[in-house]
Write an enzyme that holds these catalytic residues in place. Structure first.
Site, PDB file in Angstrom:
ATOM      1  N   ASP A  33       0.835  -1.202   0.000  1.00 63.22           N
ATOM      2  CA  ASP A  33       0.000   0.000   0.000  1.00 63.22           C
ATOM      3  C   ASP A  33       0.873   1.257   0.000  1.00 63.22           C
ATOM      4  OD1 ASP A  33      -2.333   1.455   0.087  1.00 63.22           O
ATOM      5  OD2 ASP A  33      -3.124   0.499   1.892  1.00 63.22           O
ATOM      6  N   ASP A  67     -10.717   2.210  -3.431  1.00 59.92           N
ATOM      7  CA  ASP A  67     -11.199   2.057  -2.058  1.00 59.92           C
ATOM      8  C   ASP A  67     -12.719   2.152  -1.995  1.00 59.92           C
ATOM      9  OD1 ASP A  67      -8.922   1.481  -0.751  1.00 59.92           O
ATOM     10  OD2 ASP A  67      -8.762   3.359   0.359  1.00 59.92           O
TER      11      ASP A  67
HETATM   12  C1  DGJ Z   1      -5.852   1.903   1.961  1.00 62.84           C
HETATM   13  C2  DGJ Z   1      -6.254   0.695   1.173  1.00 62.84           C
HETATM   14  O1  DGJ Z   1      -6.729   1.043  -0.077  1.00 62.84           O
HETATM   15  C3  DGJ Z   1      -7.268  -0.109   1.971  1.00 62.84           C
HETATM   16  O2  DGJ Z   1      -7.715  -1.197   1.236  1.00 62.84           O
HETATM   17  C4  DGJ Z   1      -6.620  -0.546   3.255  1.00 62.84           C
HETATM   18  O3  DGJ Z   1      -5.579  -1.420   2.986  1.00 62.84           O
HETATM   19  C5  DGJ Z   1      -6.125   0.666   4.020  1.00 62.84           C
HETATM   20  N1  DGJ Z   1      -5.282   1.481   3.221  1.00 62.84           N
HETATM   21  C6  DGJ Z   1      -5.384   0.249   5.258  1.00 62.84           C
HETATM   22  O4  DGJ Z   1      -4.843   1.310   5.914  1.00 62.84           O
END
Ligand code: DGJ
Length: 724
Positions: free
Chosen positions: A474, A543
């Site tokens: 991430d 997201d």
């Molecule tokens: C952003 C990601 O896109 C989410 O799926 C998740 O992993 C969060 N970060 C966790 O902090």
């Protein structure tokens, strides 16, 4: 094939579908002659009439009709006649002019790797290469244009190398691609958006002036994608000319289309020159990232399919290039930071029951991380949450027949972390300025070799510490507050050096852990680009996990990226981002248009929902190879209220249809399928009927009349051997 006519100094690059022609002009410049539908011949009669354009200067006193400003050029700079946006700019003791003249060229089969950068690959049969050296003797600089022609894949890959001679040079701009075309009535197609609303298809009419997208975030970003397409006015999904261009890069980029006063069109793609420079000591060289261009006269569907195939066959690498991707359960939206080993195992038990194959432990397993305010950088397990450590959890999961995946965000550092307390200077910050925060976190300075080495060692150890089958990588903020000087380099080199550092880390991990399936993520699709896909064959698409919002996000993404690269999860209702309540069936169908995953608390569901999920997973396993390795079509529907997609291979075709909102007195909906064998018989169990391919493609199917919001259906057509 790449042909060269020595007498005319004419290069003719031909794929199955397009021709690309260049010629050395009378002043030694490399002129662009043609890019479009394949032609076998290029005769002598194509020179435009010579005109004396009063405000277009040139190198010949007595030849007033010659100006770099009016020619289509391959790679050009300002200062000596061309007033359009330049591809390259530099400065040295010799000044800022750059007169690039043909010097030499080489041809060979195969394609070398681009040093330190992600790049496409192909064997000697698949790709033929051409290198053209352009020289400016006054600057003592050689600019080499690389052309890698993938004849059967219909892709031309380009990049540029700048080599300094005896004099130091400051490179201020170096695009990967410049392409001059006659300006027709083109529309420019790009993918725009924002966080949780990525990849909206945007079509803009080109007029005199510039259309430009760019990023200065230190990442390609949610708001724009390193891609531009030019579409003829009549171009549609299945017809018309489309030129597409892509950049294989994950950092600050720019892409523009500029229509000049004489209706010339210049397309440019490369590293963003805003805030960029690169210092070349004598005899040093600089490589631009790679750019891809392609042409079709068969519309956006063909453009997308060419791009999908090329990504699958010539960009993505490793064990998972050809392997089915596991169906996963991710605990993020199920638990956020609030979990224990017991809770995770309870989720895992349910996951196993319904047929899930991979359990992904998301954020919150390390340091003191119980919220997003701390601990990034402290990649040691929180034993209060996981007493058996990662190894204990991984073993438990494997015993249950599940693979184990782990979330990390290695490029970041929290101020409240042991790593920051030890190395405050590793966080990016300009001296004299306070930190700028985003999600309360800071960025590790990957332009520093020691930070990259540290990350390679730490992550190698971490990934070896347990049976880890998958990693979600991430990156949840963009880069600000860049030092004016760092490690003897100027500020302007920072972003590119960061990218080179990141790519070095990713390459090292890819080499050490070829069996790990890496999924890249930047708050969803904030760095969904070809650069990352070279190291990580999947990306978390967005997201926003709402099935209806996802339709346009996934459809936009499909314009370039194949379904096998898209993470697509079924989440809870009401949806956590938009509050919408959609049927589980619809959420499943949308998830099946990518790499299916689940991201909800399975322990909170009743037996009916669990049974439905088990059924979805069973179906997905039956169609998974088609979804992940087949051909994808966006089908025509009456309005944006309806979406229809077909995915097919030699064995079967999967139709997905979604109607967003019910309407009173709605007309009947029909879809016509595509890409089928017209003479083969296709049987659909759900419809209790068989159809020949030509019926489905030409007459189409009338869909059920259902008065229900967020309605969806999925029909699987099995191809029978029987032919008419
Ligand atoms: C952003 C990601 O896109 C989410 O799926 C998740 O992993 C969060 N970060 C966790 O902090």
């Amino acid at each position: 094939m790449i042909g060269y006519d020595e007498e005319r100094q004419l290069f003719h690059l031909k794929t199955e579908k397009f021709s690309y022609l260049m010629q050395v002009s009378e002043d030694g410049s490399l002129i662009h002659r043609y890019f479009g539908k394949r032609v076998e011949h290029y005769g002598l009669g194509h020179n435009p009439p010579k005109l004396d354009r009063s405000f277009s200067p040139g190198p010949f006193a007595k030849e007033r009709t010659f100006s770099l400003d009016t020619l289509s050029l391959e790679y050009s700079s300002n200062g000596l006649g061309d007033f359009r946006t330049s591809a390259i700019e530099l400065r040295s003791e010799a000044g800022v002019n750059l007169a690039l003249k043909y010097q030499d060229h080489r041809q060979y089969r195969g394609k070398p790797r681009l040093p330190g950068l992600p790049s496409s690959y192909g064997n000697q049969e698949e790709v033929e290469s051409l290198e053209i050296d352009l020289r400016d003797d006054c600057q003592d600089v050689t600019v080499t244009l690389f052309y890698y022609l993938f004849e059967r894949a219909n892709m031309l890959v380009r990049s540029v190398r700048v080599r300094a001679g005896a004099r130091a040079v400051k490179l201020q701009k170096c695009l990967s691609l410049m392409l001059d075309l006659p300006a027709r009535d083109f529309k420019i197609h790009s993918l725009t958006g924002r966080y949780a609303y990525e990849k909206e298809r945007t079509l803009t009419k080109l007029q005199q002036g510039s259309y430009r997208i760019s990023s200065v975030r230190g990442a390609s970003g949610h708001a724009q994608t390193p891609f531009l397409a030019l579409a003829a006015p009549d171009a549609g999904e299945d017809r018309g000319e489309v030129y597409s261009s892509h950049l294989v890069y994950s950092g600050n980029f720019q892409a523009f289309a500029e229509v000049g006063p004489l209706k010339t069109l210049r397309l440019g793609l490369g590293i963003n020159d805003t805030g960029f420079a690169w210092h070349l000591a004598p005899h040093e060289e600089f490589y631009s990232p790679e750019a891809w261009i392609s042409y079709t006269d068969a519309g956006f569907a063909d453009m997308s399919q060419t791009s999908h195939r090329f990504i699958k066959e010539h960009l993505v690498r490793g064990t998972f290039q050809q392997e089915l991707r596991p169906i996963l359960l991710n605990n993020w939206e199920a638990t956020y930071f609030d979990f224990s080993e017991e809770k995770l195992l309870a989720l895992a038990d349910k996951a196993r029951e319904v047929g899930i194959e991979l359990f992904v432990l998301d954020d919150g397993w390390f340091g003191e991380r119980n919220s997003d305010t701390c601990s990034l950088g402290d990649w040691q397990v929180n034993s209060k949450k996981l007493p058996g450590g990662l190894k204990g959890l991984a073993d438990e999961l494997h015993q249950r027949g599940l693979k184990f995946g782990l979330w990390v965000e290695p490029e970041m550092i929290s101020e409240d972390s042991d790593l920051y307390r030890q190395h405050p200077d590793w966080a990016v910050r300009a001296e004299g300025y306070a930190h700028t925060y985003s999600r309360e976190q800071l960025v590790l300075d990957l332009s520093k070799a020691e930070v990259c080495d540290y990350l390679i060692d730490t992550l190698t150890e971490l990934f070896k510490s347990a049976r880890i089958d998958y990693v979600k990588w991430d990156m949840n903020r963009n880069i600000t507050n860049i030092p004016a000087q760092f490690s003897n380099h100027e500020r302007e080199e920072f972003h590119h050096r960061y990218m080179l550092g990141l790519y070095r880390i990713l390459e090292s991990l890819y080499q050490t852990f070829p069996h790990i399936l890496f999924e890249s993520c930047s708050g969803g699709g904030g760095r969904y680009d070809l650069g990352m896909l070279h190291y990580m064959p999947q990306t978390w698409t967005s997201d926003d996990t709402d099935a209806i919002a996802r339709l346009s996000i996934q459809e936009g993404t499909s314009l370039i990226y194949p379904l096998i690269t898209m993470g697509a999860h079924v989440s809870a209702v009401p949806n956590h981002q938009v509050g919408r309540i959609t049927p589980l069936r619809t959420r499943g169908h949308v998830g099946m248009l990518g790499n299916l995953g689940y991201e909800l608390d399975l322990t909170a569901l009743g037996p009916k929902d669990l049974e439905e999920i088990a059924q979805q997973i069973k179906t997905y396993k039956e169609i998974r190879s088609t979804v992940q390795f087949g051909t994808f079509h966006r089908l025509e529907t009456r309005s944006n209220n309806e979406h229809a997609y077909l995915i097919l291979d030699e064995q079967q075709a999967v139709l997905t249809y979604i109607k967003t909102l019910a309407q009173p007195e709605a007309p009947l909906s029909q879809v016509r399928l595509k890409g089928l064998d017209p003479h083969a018989l296709y049987t659909c169990e759900a419809l209790g009927s068989s159809y020949y391919g030509d019926e489905l493609m030409n007459i189409g199917l009338t869909l059920p009349y259902v008065q229900e919001d967020f309605y969806s259906l999925q029909y699987i057509f099995t191809k029978k051997g029987e032919k008419r």
